[in-house]
Design a protein around this motif. Structure first.
Motif, PDB file in Angstrom:
ATOM      1  N   LEU A  21      -1.664  -9.208   6.194  1.00  0.00           N
ATOM      2  CA  LEU A  21      -2.803  -8.025   6.141  1.00  0.00           C
ATOM      3  C   LEU A  21      -2.394  -6.893   6.943  1.00  0.00           C
ATOM      4  CD1 LEU A  21      -5.556  -7.463   5.048  1.00  0.00           C
ATOM      5  CD2 LEU A  21      -6.261  -8.406   6.724  1.00  0.00           C
ATOM      6  N   CYS A  22      -1.915  -7.067   8.026  1.00  0.00           N
ATOM      7  CA  CYS A  22      -1.503  -6.007   8.943  1.00  0.00           C
ATOM      8  C   CYS A  22      -0.406  -5.052   8.508  1.00  0.00           C
ATOM      9  CB  CYS A  22      -1.155  -6.541  10.527  1.00  0.00           C
ATOM     10  SG  CYS A  22      -2.319  -7.029  11.403  1.00  0.00           S
ATOM     11  N   SER A  23       0.605  -5.763   7.673  1.00  0.00           N
ATOM     12  CA  SER A  23       1.800  -5.030   7.280  1.00  0.00           C
ATOM     13  C   SER A  23       1.290  -4.552   6.036  1.00  0.00           C
ATOM     14  CB  SER A  23       2.859  -6.257   7.187  1.00  0.00           C
ATOM     15  OG  SER A  23       2.609  -6.986   5.931  1.00  0.00           O
ATOM     16  N   MET A  24       0.565  -5.006   5.281  1.00  0.00           N
ATOM     17  CA  MET A  24       0.265  -4.192   4.070  1.00  0.00           C
ATOM     18  C   MET A  24      -0.750  -2.790   4.450  1.00  0.00           C
ATOM     19  SD  MET A  24       1.637  -5.315   1.779  1.00  0.00           S
ATOM     20  CE  MET A  24       1.855  -5.980   0.245  1.00  0.00           C
ATOM     21  N   LEU A  26      -0.297  -1.169   7.416  1.00  0.00           N
ATOM     22  CA  LEU A  26       0.839  -0.152   7.598  1.00  0.00           C
ATOM     23  C   LEU A  26       1.714   0.470   6.559  1.00  0.00           C
ATOM     24  CD1 LEU A  26       2.011   0.703  10.272  1.00  0.00           C
ATOM     25  CD2 LEU A  26       3.500  -1.163  10.272  1.00  0.00           C
ATOM     26  N   ILE A  27       1.922  -0.523   5.671  1.00  0.00           N
ATOM     27  CA  ILE A  27       2.672   0.176   4.556  1.00  0.00           C
ATOM     28  C   ILE A  27       1.863   1.044   3.772  1.00  0.00           C
ATOM     29  CG2 ILE A  27       3.704  -0.416   2.419  1.00  0.00           C
ATOM     30  CD1 ILE A  27       4.876  -2.696   3.634  1.00  0.00           C
ATOM     31  N   SER A  28       0.477   0.885   3.465  1.00  0.00           N
ATOM     32  CA  SER A  28      -0.422   1.909   2.883  1.00  0.00           C
ATOM     33  C   SER A  28      -0.561   3.177   3.487  1.00  0.00           C
ATOM     34  CB  SER A  28      -1.622   1.099   2.443  1.00  0.00           C
ATOM     35  OG  SER A  28      -2.238   0.804   3.762  1.00  0.00           O
ATOM     36  N   LEU A  29      -0.799   2.939   4.968  1.00  0.00           N
ATOM     37  CA  LEU A  29      -0.714   4.163   5.854  1.00  0.00           C
ATOM     38  C   LEU A  29       0.284   5.136   5.562  1.00  0.00           C
ATOM     39  CD1 LEU A  29      -2.507   5.634   7.930  1.00  0.00           C
ATOM     40  CD2 LEU A  29      -1.191   4.192   9.673  1.00  0.00           C
ATOM     41  N   ALA A  30       1.487   4.307   5.483  1.00  0.00           N
ATOM     42  CA  ALA A  30       2.895   5.293   5.552  1.00  0.00           C
ATOM     43  C   ALA A  30       2.950   5.798   4.297  1.00  0.00           C
ATOM     44  CB  ALA A  30       4.117   4.209   5.725  1.00  0.00           C
ATOM     45  N   VAL A  31       2.571   5.011   3.046  1.00  0.00           N
ATOM     46  CA  VAL A  31       2.514   5.920   1.695  1.00  0.00           C
ATOM     47  C   VAL A  31       1.707   6.886   1.724  1.00  0.00           C
ATOM     48  CG1 VAL A  31       2.144   5.375  -0.661  1.00  0.00           C
ATOM     49  CG2 VAL A  31       3.461   3.712   0.580  1.00  0.00           C
ATOM     50  N   ASN A  32       0.406   6.896   2.247  1.00  0.00           N
ATOM     51  CA  ASN A  32      -0.414   8.115   2.407  1.00  0.00           C
ATOM     52  C   ASN A  32       0.043   9.247   3.247  1.00  0.00           C
ATOM     53  OD1 ASN A  32      -2.384   7.132   0.441  1.00  0.00           O
ATOM     54  ND2 ASN A  32      -3.245   5.932   1.965  1.00  0.00           N
ATOM     55  N   ALA A  33       0.840   8.874   4.173  1.00  0.00           N
ATOM     56  CA  ALA A  33       1.502  10.080   5.086  1.00  0.00           C
ATOM     57  C   ALA A  33       2.693  10.621   4.761  1.00  0.00           C
ATOM     58  CB  ALA A  33       1.218   9.359   6.687  1.00  0.00           C
ATOM     59  N   PHE A  34       3.488   9.870   4.218  1.00  0.00           N
ATOM     60  CA  PHE A  34       4.904  10.222   3.809  1.00  0.00           C
ATOM     61  C   PHE A  34       4.708  11.794   2.934  1.00  0.00           C
ATOM     62  CE2 PHE A  34       8.736  10.066   1.407  1.00  0.00           C
ATOM     63  CZ  PHE A  34       9.576  10.114   2.739  1.00  0.00           C
ATOM     64  N   PRO A  35       3.890  12.051   2.134  1.00  0.00           N
ATOM     65  CA  PRO A  35       3.702  13.226   1.453  1.00  0.00           C
ATOM     66  C   PRO A  35       3.634  14.511   2.303  1.00  0.00           C
ATOM     67  CG  PRO A  35       2.434  11.775  -0.036  1.00  0.00           C
ATOM     68  CD  PRO A  35       2.999  11.266   1.730  1.00  0.00           C
ATOM     69  N   VAL A  36       3.027  14.400   3.472  1.00  0.00           N
ATOM     70  CA  VAL A  36       2.999  15.369   4.397  1.00  0.00           C
ATOM     71  C   VAL A  36       4.238  15.703   4.901  1.00  0.00           C
ATOM     72  CG1 VAL A  36       1.986  16.073   6.710  1.00  0.00           C
ATOM     73  CG2 VAL A  36       0.861  14.647   5.119  1.00  0.00           C
ATOM     74  N   PHE A  37       5.167  14.965   5.166  1.00  0.00           N
ATOM     75  CA  PHE A  37       6.575  15.101   5.661  1.00  0.00           C
ATOM     76  C   PHE A  37       7.272  15.963   4.690  1.00  0.00           C
ATOM     77  CE2 PHE A  37       5.243  11.557   8.227  1.00  0.00           C
ATOM     78  CZ  PHE A  37       5.229  12.235   9.487  1.00  0.00           C
ATOM     79  N   ILE A  38       7.166  15.531   3.354  1.00  0.00           N
ATOM     80  CA  ILE A  38       7.949  16.092   2.256  1.00  0.00           C
ATOM     81  C   ILE A  38       7.388  17.655   2.171  1.00  0.00           C
ATOM     82  CG2 ILE A  38       8.071  15.972  -0.067  1.00  0.00           C
ATOM     83  CD1 ILE A  38       8.014  12.972  -0.053  1.00  0.00           C
TER      84      ILE A  38
END
Length: 130
Positions: A21-24, A26-38
Motif C-alpha cells: 500500500l505504501c509503495s503504491m 509513493l509510485i502514484s505520487l511520483a507519477v503525478n509529480a513527474f510532469p512538473v519536472f518535464i
C-alpha cells in the motif's frame, strides 16, 4: 481473547499489505509529480532557444516572435514571455527573457493546486547596428 490478540501468526501478511500500500501511494505520487519536472525542462530549453534567437538577430521583434510561435507548437506549452528590452540592441548589450508557466498538480483528484514555473535566461546581442 488475550491469547488471540497476542498471537503473531498473521503478522507477515499484514506487513506485506502495508508495504504494498505504501509503495503504491509513493509510485502514484511520483507519477503525478513527474510532469512538473518535464514542464520545467521544456521551459528551460524554450527560454534558451528564444535567447539564442535574440542573440543571432540582435533585436527583440519579428524574429523572436516567430521563434516563440514555432517553439509553442513544438513543445505544446504556452508560457508568458517578458523581455527586459525590446527593439534593436547594440552588440554586447544584454537582454533578459523571463518565461512563466503555470501547471496544475493534483493528487488522486482530491484537488489540484497550481505551481508557477519560471525560467530566466540572459543573452548578449551579436549584431552591430549602425
Amino acid at each position: 481473547m488475550i491469547k488471540l490478540l497476542q498471537s503473531r501468526k498473521g503478522e507477515g501478511h499484514v506487513d506485506v499489505i502495508v508495504v504494498v500500500l505504501c509503495s503504491m501511494l509513493l509510485i502514484s505520487l511520483a507519477v503525478n509529480a513527474f510532469p512538473v519536472f518535464i514542464a520545467k525542462s521544456q521551459l528551460d530549453s524554450f527560454a534558451a532557444e528564444l535567447a539564442r534567437e535574440f542573440e543571432i538577430a540582435g533585436r527583440v521583434g519579428t524574429e523572436t516572435t516567430a521563434a516563440a510561435h514555432r517553439l509553442r507548437t513544438q513543445t505544446g506549452i504556452s508560457p508568458t514571455i517578458a523581455w527586459s528590452r525590446t527593439g534593436n540592441v547594440q552588440i554586447n548589450q544584454e537582454v533578459t527573457v523571463t518565461l512563466t508557466h503555470t501547471i496544475d498538480i493534483g493528487f488522486f483528484n482530491f484537488g489540484s493546486f497550481p505551481i508557477t514555473l519560471t525560467s530566466r535566461v540572459t543573452g548578449k546581442s551579436e549584431v552591430y547596428w549602425k
